[in-house]
Write an enzyme that holds these catalytic residues in place. Sequence first.
Site, PDB file in Angstrom:
ATOM      1  N   CYS A 144       4.732   5.647 -32.377  1.00 48.61           N
ATOM      2  CA  CYS A 144       5.127   6.979 -32.832  1.00 48.61           C
ATOM      3  C   CYS A 144       4.543   8.120 -31.991  1.00 48.61           C
ATOM      4  O   CYS A 144       4.592   9.266 -32.392  1.00 48.61           O
ATOM      5  CB  CYS A 144       4.773   7.178 -34.302  1.00 48.61           C
ATOM      6  SG  CYS A 144       3.015   7.121 -34.623  1.00 48.61           S
ATOM      7  N   ASN A 149      -0.271   9.040 -28.193  1.00 44.73           N
ATOM      8  CA  ASN A 149      -0.913  10.257 -27.657  1.00 44.73           C
ATOM      9  C   ASN A 149      -2.423  10.069 -27.596  1.00 44.73           C
ATOM     10  O   ASN A 149      -3.061  10.337 -26.586  1.00 44.73           O
ATOM     11  CB  ASN A 149      -0.610  11.475 -28.536  1.00 44.73           C
ATOM     12  CG  ASN A 149       0.863  11.661 -28.786  1.00 44.73           C
ATOM     13  OD1 ASN A 149       1.684  11.185 -28.019  1.00 44.73           O
ATOM     14  ND2 ASN A 149       1.217  12.335 -29.872  1.00 44.73           N
ATOM     15  N   HIS A 162      -2.014  20.373 -30.723  1.00 45.12           N
ATOM     16  CA  HIS A 162      -1.241  20.260 -31.951  1.00 45.12           C
ATOM     17  C   HIS A 162      -0.263  21.419 -32.106  1.00 45.12           C
ATOM     18  O   HIS A 162       0.740  21.283 -32.789  1.00 45.12           O
ATOM     19  CB  HIS A 162      -2.161  20.067 -33.155  1.00 45.12           C
ATOM     20  CG  HIS A 162      -2.647  18.653 -33.207  1.00 45.12           C
ATOM     21  ND1 HIS A 162      -3.837  18.262 -32.647  1.00 45.12           N
ATOM     22  CD2 HIS A 162      -2.044  17.522 -33.650  1.00 45.12           C
ATOM     23  CE1 HIS A 162      -3.968  16.952 -32.785  1.00 45.12           C
ATOM     24  NE2 HIS A 162      -2.898  16.476 -33.379  1.00 45.12           N
ATOM     25  N   ARG A 190       3.433  13.643 -40.665  1.00 44.80           N
ATOM     26  CA  ARG A 190       2.073  14.169 -40.440  1.00 44.80           C
ATOM     27  C   ARG A 190       1.705  15.070 -41.610  1.00 44.80           C
ATOM     28  O   ARG A 190       2.087  16.239 -41.643  1.00 44.80           O
ATOM     29  CB  ARG A 190       2.033  14.977 -39.139  1.00 44.80           C
ATOM     30  CG  ARG A 190       2.143  14.167 -37.865  1.00 44.80           C
ATOM     31  CD  ARG A 190       2.041  15.077 -36.649  1.00 44.80           C
ATOM     32  NE  ARG A 190       1.809  14.360 -35.411  1.00 44.80           N
ATOM     33  CZ  ARG A 190       2.732  14.107 -34.489  1.00 44.80           C
ATOM     34  NH1 ARG A 190       3.973  14.521 -34.665  1.00 44.80           N
ATOM     35  NH2 ARG A 190       2.421  13.461 -33.387  1.00 44.80           N
ATOM     36  N   GLU A 204      -4.770   3.826 -32.529  1.00 45.88           N
ATOM     37  CA  GLU A 204      -4.924   4.978 -31.629  1.00 45.88           C
ATOM     38  C   GLU A 204      -6.166   4.858 -30.763  1.00 45.88           C
ATOM     39  O   GLU A 204      -6.444   5.738 -29.954  1.00 45.88           O
ATOM     40  CB  GLU A 204      -5.027   6.276 -32.438  1.00 45.88           C
ATOM     41  CG  GLU A 204      -3.890   6.474 -33.396  1.00 45.88           C
ATOM     42  CD  GLU A 204      -3.926   7.838 -34.040  1.00 45.88           C
ATOM     43  OE1 GLU A 204      -3.363   8.779 -33.479  1.00 45.88           O
ATOM     44  OE2 GLU A 204      -4.525   7.960 -35.127  1.00 45.88           O
TER      45      GLU A 204
HETATM   46  C1  PEP Z   1      -0.640   9.979 -31.653  1.00 44.43           C
HETATM   47  O1  PEP Z   1      -1.844  10.127 -31.461  1.00 44.43           O
HETATM   48  O2  PEP Z   1       0.141   9.434 -30.853  1.00 44.43           O
HETATM   49  C2  PEP Z   1      -0.048  10.469 -32.914  1.00 44.43           C
HETATM   50  C3  PEP Z   1       1.204  10.197 -33.215  1.00 44.43           C
HETATM   51  O3  PEP Z   1      -0.825  11.265 -33.696  1.00 44.43           O
HETATM   52  P1  PEP Z   1      -1.120  12.831 -33.381  1.00 44.43           P
HETATM   53  O4  PEP Z   1      -0.313  13.198 -32.192  1.00 44.43           O
HETATM   54  O5  PEP Z   1      -0.777  13.580 -34.606  1.00 44.43           O
HETATM   55  O6  PEP Z   1      -2.591  12.805 -33.097  1.00 44.43           O
HETATM   56 MG    MG Z   2      -3.132  10.693 -33.105  1.00 47.43          MG
END
Ligand code: PEP
Ligand code: MG
Length: 753
Positions: free
Chosen positions: A677, A629, A364, A471, A606
């Site tokens: 995203c 992600n 992150h 976010r 996810e």
């Molecule tokens: C993802 O998991 O692709 C996402 C956009 O959320 P984060 O990267 O904040 O976990």
């Molecule tokens: Mg995520």
Amino acid sequence: MSDASVTDSRQMLGRLRNVMAEDSAGQARLDKITGLIAEEMHCEVCSVYLFRDADTLELCATEGLNPDSVHQTRMRLGEGLVGRVARTGRIMNTADAPAERGFRYMPETGEEVFSSFLGVPIQRLGEKLGVLVVQSKSKREFSDDEIEALEVVAMVLAEMAELGVFVGEGAALRARHTQSVMIRGGVGQEGAAEGHVWLHEPRVVVTNLIAEDPHRELERLHEAVNRLRVSVDQMLDGARGGDKDQLQVLEAYRMFANSKGWLRRMEEDIARGLSAEAAVEKEQSTARARMGQVNDPYLRERLHDLDDLSNRLLRILTGQGTETGAEMPADPVLVARNIGPAELLDYGRSLKGIVLEEGSVGSHAAIVARALAIPLIIHAGRVTTEALNGDHVMIDGDQGLVHLRPDETVVGAFRDKMAMQVEALERYASIRDKAACSRDGVTVGMHMNAGLMADLPSLAGSGAEGVGLFRTELQFLVRTKMPRRGELSALYARVLDAAQGKRVVFRTLDIGSDKVLPYMTAQDEPNPAMGWRAIRVGLDKPGIMRMQLQALLRAAAGRPLAVMFPFVAQREEYDAACAEMNKALERERILGHALPEVLEVGAMLETPSLAFAPDKFFRDVGFLSIGGNDLKQFFFAADRENERVRKRYDTLNVSFLSLIEQIVERCAATDTPLSFCGEDAGRPVEALCLAAIGLRCLSMRPASIGPVKNAIMRTDLAELRAVIHAARERGDQSVRPAVVEYLRENGGIPAKG
Ligand code: PEP
Ligand code: MG
């Protein structure tokens, strides 16, 4: 240790100090030093070999070998006994050097008559600088005391080099940290930056290396170690009942702080003539050198702990805190071993670039760097040792390169590259207000990811049609205590104001995993990424979720609102979250507050499980956004933060693309709005493939909108889709090679891709 040798090494250091104090040039100093070491060690030869470049050592000064070979004799790393000491970082002690494996005779030096050989590495904080050698004709092995004495001298030589003592006319050594260095790391966030180094944790500078009064130095060391122990105990008391990992680290600190071996080695070095801080640094150097050789992650961590502890001890001894009084440069490039997302947010947009010795692309902190559009290099080995506050630095985020103290050619080439990037940006500016419409007439929605108020100006600047992912956790991470509803609602209202009617999709709090709030009790979980995070926390502790939903409804104050829940793995979680939303709506209605004109509620996809949810879920959910992600890490069972495994699996792997295609088809069949995203939406080749298999809405960091839109406008998506399907039919593992070839031939992307 015999008393005689103690006196000898003290005497040797005393004489060294006198040479340092003399007003002579670098080479002359080094020549005198080799002379005095040979004399004190009762050897015919003493030589200093230093690295000329990463692979070559050069004889820089000698007493006893042919003086004409100075600056002439060179050897490769690993070559001969000297090269072996340099490569392994280990001492070599032999009574019969010519009989040793790998011995290489250098005829120009005249060394053939010397039988005994003792070589010790000259290194500083894990950085290899060269080799110090003594040789004698008589066949004898050197005693432990002699070896230790030579090690102490080597350490002082390394420190003296650091302080620039050998710089000058006919310089044997250039001052350390004045040479230009290129470090190859990994790409964390693309982009180029030029600026000056700002060390997240500045290094302690030790200037007094040699001490006359060992009793006084021992007292200083003992006092400092006692203070260190007390402070570690206090930290441990404060951490009890908290995060288990932190507790473990502190337990390790305490173990090292109380280690008799550690203290004894430092005491012995003081007895040999070093100052207390030089003794600490010598131990630290040894730990750093071992760190470079150890692969076991647990042991490496422990060596890191020892390194941290040495830093603390040095700060106590020198009185230098982390606050060095140095002023942050106007164009800071942050250099750190690693950094958490909250700490990075503290620096905010003031940073021009970030270079981490560790770090990972999926962390992150990397996402924060991307949100802030700051170029980031990860895995830049040795950078915290090499860089000094204020050093000129240029970073190339596209290639993962760090140019520290670059020379003029690099500066010129680099500035050309930056100018080209500015040109590209200007080109993108010209298409800013155009739709991302492909050659075959498909329009793809371009949205941006955000998380900070400061991101909002990019909404107009980048040409984004809205914020596809806001976010919300970043606002929680920057604070030291839980934000109040009023604060959050005011902030969300400002976000909506700034968006000026463009759609903003607020994602409710996604904490857990590596996003640990400083004011919440951290969980002790073996696999935090698959643990109690995101909606799981939201539903189990609904107070925070309720507060956030109310803040969002109030902020909207009647305007349209879009909210999505992160990490939904099954429909029950989505339903429970919607029930919370309904309760919040009801409460607002009773209180007489305006309700949103339109309320969209959706979920992030996810986890693979949600891709296989019953049709009814797809029909019921307001919209879906693929969090690529996380989806990718769970699909391939490859931790997004673990660089070793992350790179094994390509987003354009046929299996992963088939999963996405299937989600697209299910959404089309059920009329469910869908977007993507994850970070891949911002990479032109990946984004093109996502669009080719049917995604019509992408959300990415603002800086990617221009390049992605440009790529879409130059591509026939139907043709690209055929290329992808043909690759799949052929049995390719990843469609990337076929796609890149097609794009190159058809001008979809610039050659680099
Ligand atoms: C993802 O998991 O692709 C996402 C956009 O959320 P984060 O990267 O904040 O976990
Ligand atoms: Mg995520």
